[in-house]
Design an enzyme around this catalytic site. Structure first.
Site, mmCIF file in Angstrom:
data_model
loop_
_atom_site.group_PDB
_atom_site.id
_atom_site.type_symbol
_atom_site.label_atom_id
_atom_site.label_comp_id
_atom_site.label_asym_id
_atom_site.label_seq_id
_atom_site.Cartn_x
_atom_site.Cartn_y
_atom_site.Cartn_z
ATOM 1 N N ASP A 119 -2.225 -18.304 4.723
ATOM 2 C CA ASP A 119 -1.149 -17.573 3.821
ATOM 3 C C ASP A 119 0.000 -17.683 4.915
ATOM 4 O O ASP A 119 -0.221 -17.428 6.090
ATOM 5 C CB ASP A 119 -1.527 -16.149 3.544
ATOM 6 N N ASN A 146 7.959 -24.807 3.615
ATOM 7 C CA ASN A 146 8.080 -25.168 2.292
ATOM 8 C C ASN A 146 7.414 -24.184 1.510
ATOM 9 O O ASN A 146 8.089 -23.993 0.351
ATOM 10 C CB ASN A 146 7.598 -26.683 2.072
ATOM 11 N N TYR A 211 14.861 -13.770 -5.586
ATOM 12 C CA TYR A 211 14.401 -15.099 -5.137
ATOM 13 C C TYR A 211 15.600 -15.912 -4.511
ATOM 14 O O TYR A 211 15.342 -16.407 -3.385
ATOM 15 C CB TYR A 211 13.776 -15.988 -6.169
HETATM 16 N N1 LIG Z 1 10.350 -26.601 -8.007
HETATM 17 C C1 LIG Z 1 11.689 -26.399 -7.890
HETATM 18 O O1 LIG Z 1 12.371 -26.572 -8.899
HETATM 19 C C2 LIG Z 1 12.292 -25.497 -6.616
HETATM 20 C C3 LIG Z 1 13.528 -25.629 -6.348
HETATM 21 C C4 LIG Z 1 14.197 -25.192 -5.359
HETATM 22 C C5 LIG Z 1 13.570 -24.703 -4.238
HETATM 23 N N2 LIG Z 1 12.111 -24.785 -4.426
HETATM 24 C C6 LIG Z 1 11.384 -24.454 -3.331
HETATM 25 O O2 LIG Z 1 10.449 -25.295 -2.921
HETATM 26 C C7 LIG Z 1 9.103 -25.023 -2.388
HETATM 27 C C8 LIG Z 1 7.924 -25.717 -3.049
HETATM 28 O O3 LIG Z 1 8.203 -25.469 -4.350
HETATM 29 P P1 LIG Z 1 7.229 -26.263 -5.397
HETATM 30 O O4 LIG Z 1 8.108 -26.459 -6.600
HETATM 31 O O5 LIG Z 1 6.565 -27.394 -4.864
HETATM 32 O O6 LIG Z 1 6.186 -25.027 -5.807
HETATM 33 P P2 LIG Z 1 4.621 -25.029 -6.187
HETATM 34 O O7 LIG Z 1 4.496 -23.739 -6.630
HETATM 35 O O8 LIG Z 1 4.388 -26.181 -6.946
HETATM 36 O O9 LIG Z 1 4.087 -25.302 -4.660
HETATM 37 C C9 LIG Z 1 4.309 -24.086 -3.652
HETATM 38 C C10 LIG Z 1 2.935 -24.326 -2.988
HETATM 39 O O10 LIG Z 1 2.970 -23.384 -1.876
HETATM 40 C C11 LIG Z 1 1.835 -22.425 -1.997
HETATM 41 N N3 LIG Z 1 1.928 -21.266 -1.452
HETATM 42 C C12 LIG Z 1 2.515 -20.042 -2.235
HETATM 43 N N4 LIG Z 1 2.452 -19.070 -1.526
HETATM 44 C C13 LIG Z 1 1.910 -19.226 -0.611
HETATM 45 C C14 LIG Z 1 1.546 -18.401 0.755
HETATM 46 N N5 LIG Z 1 1.873 -17.191 0.560
HETATM 47 N N6 LIG Z 1 0.973 -19.136 1.718
HETATM 48 C C15 LIG Z 1 0.782 -20.505 1.716
HETATM 49 N N7 LIG Z 1 1.061 -21.152 0.750
HETATM 50 C C16 LIG Z 1 1.667 -20.426 -0.423
HETATM 51 C C17 LIG Z 1 1.052 -22.599 -3.460
HETATM 52 O O11 LIG Z 1 -0.381 -22.449 -3.494
HETATM 53 C C18 LIG Z 1 1.446 -24.046 -3.622
HETATM 54 O O12 LIG Z 1 0.705 -25.253 -3.399
HETATM 55 C C19 LIG Z 1 9.294 -23.205 -2.644
HETATM 56 O O13 LIG Z 1 9.686 -22.835 -1.544
HETATM 57 C C20 LIG Z 1 10.317 -23.445 -3.846
HETATM 58 O O14 LIG Z 1 11.071 -21.986 -3.631
HETATM 59 C C21 LIG Z 1 11.591 -25.403 -5.567
#
Ligand SMILES: NC(=O)c1ccc[n+]([C@@H]2O[C@H](COP(=O)([O-])OP(=O)(O)OC[C@H]3O[C@@H](n4cnc5c(N)ncnc54)[C@H](O)[C@@H]3O)[C@@H](O)[C@H]2O)c1
Length: 322
Positions: A119, A146, A211
């Site tokens: 985590d 990330n 967020y």
């Molecule tokens: N998807 C979008 O449109 C979007 C847009 C802007 C920013 N983001 C940011 O990009 C990043 C990745 O997002 P995503 O879309 O790939 O999301 P996702 O949910 O598909 O992937 C996130 C990953 O982080 C892991 N995770 C979550 N909490 C965790 C923790 N406490 N410790 C370790 N691992 C953890 C999850 O298991 C998952 O594999 C995030 O920070 C998100 O805020 C995403």
């Protein structure tokens, strides 16, 4: 990106061909020149050979895409992900199978890979994962902070525990990633740190107020990190995606809370994303687009870029303040 920066100097490969032709050794000369060209391209493609990246939230989505993009460049990868459900998170997170899939995809690119289940709220576990990677691969060159969770709803509705959850993961988790990596990066006197923010960190958002606040904070953190670590040769930048096709958005929790009183289909959400983006026909886009941006920020091409913010927003960012 590498091709974009090719200069006249870089394009000297055909010259031996001309010389070889003049010397009468056309066949051998052409073959040698082509081999040289292929090797130059190969080197550009494997620009991160011998380097190591630590990527959090790497089991799926954007984190997986970043790991794959850096592995495609030849970097060894330390994957770090909780890879299990955090009980308080109201949508499915990645699984152990997702993490194993990412590891297999990375290894298929011919680089080394370590997968660690942990985590980002756990500093010691992140430090241990980094050390494991340094022991095996010899260095830590790229850090992609990330991992993050989303949280949708009106500001006044969130409980103390809900506030703590998103702040502890999205902000304190990123701080801990930087803290865990900093001693090694400083010792090496080099490195690139990329923090995953969001366009909700660039403009206000009624739907994602807390967020969004964590993502604004991540941009501040990127700038402070760039100032603090820059003199040690370490660069830090933030990346802000708009709407990416991942499990963070493709779930009932998000689709049922985007518009009051209705649950959107993912296709309807995709149409809304198209309306948001300025470039034509760009809806929810693929995570590899963020992987490409991160690869650029780790490359020598971006060697003078630090403390900056990169929107991957298909032109929607043209409406943001500078
Ligand atoms: N998807 C979008 O449109 C979007 C847009 C802007 C920013 N983001 C940011 O990009 C990043 C990745 O997002 P995503 O879309 O790939 O999301 P996702 O949910 O598909 O992937 C996130 C990953 O982080 C892991 N995770 C979550 N909490 C965790 C923790 N406490 N410790 C370790 N691992 C953890 C999850 O298991 C998952 O594999 C995030 O920070 C998100 O805020 C995403």
């Amino acid at each position: 990106m590498v091709a974009d920066r090719m200069t006249d100097e870089d394009t000297t490969v055909p010259q031996p061909t001309r010389r070889a032709l003049l010397a009468g050794g056309a066949g051998i000369g052409v073959a040698a020149a082509l081999a040289g060209q292929a090797s130059a391209q190969g080197q550009a493609l494997r620009e991160f050979e011998g380097k190591t990246a630590f990527v959090t939230g790497a089991a799926r989505g954007i984190g997986r895409a970043c790991a794959e993009a850096l592995a495609a460049g030849g970097a060894n990868i330390i994957l770090y992900d909780v890879a299990a459900q955090i009980a308080e998170v109201p949508y499915p997170l990645a699984t152990a199978e997702d993490l194993a899939e990412t590891k297999a995809a990375v290894e298929a690119m011919g680089v080394g890979c370590i997968d660690v289940t942990g985590d980002v709220r756990d500093f010691d576990a992140q430090r241990a994962a980094i050390q494991q990677g340094v022991d095996r691969f010899g260095s830590l060159d790229f850090v992609v902070a990330n991992a993050g969770i989303t949280q949708i709803g009106a500001l006044e509705q969130f409980s103390e525990d809900e506030l703590s959850l998103v702040i502890d993961i999205n902000l304190k988790g990123v701080i801990k990633t930087i803290q865990a990596a900093t001693p090694t990066l400083r010792e090496q006197g080099a490195g690139r740190v990329i923090l995953m923010s969001s366009v909700t960190g660039r403009i206000g958002s009624a739907n994602f107020p807390v967020y969004g606040a964590t993502k604004w904070a991540v941009i501040g953190l990127a700038k402070s990190t760039a100032l603090a670590l820059g003199p040690s040769g370490i660069r830090c930048n933030a990346v802000c995606p708009t709407l990416v096709r991942t499990g963070l958005l493709d779930n009932d929790y998000i689709l049922s809370n985007l518009q009051p009183g209705t649950t959107l289909t993912f296709e309807q959400f995709n149409e809304a994303a198209k309306a948001r983006h300025i470039l034509p026909d760009v809806g929810l886009y693929e995570p590899s687009r963020i992987g490409d941006c991160v690869r650029f920020l780790c490359s020598e091409t971006s060697s003078l870029i630090s403390g900056d913010v990169f929107d991957v927003a298909a032109g929607a960012n043209a409406q943001f303040p500078a």
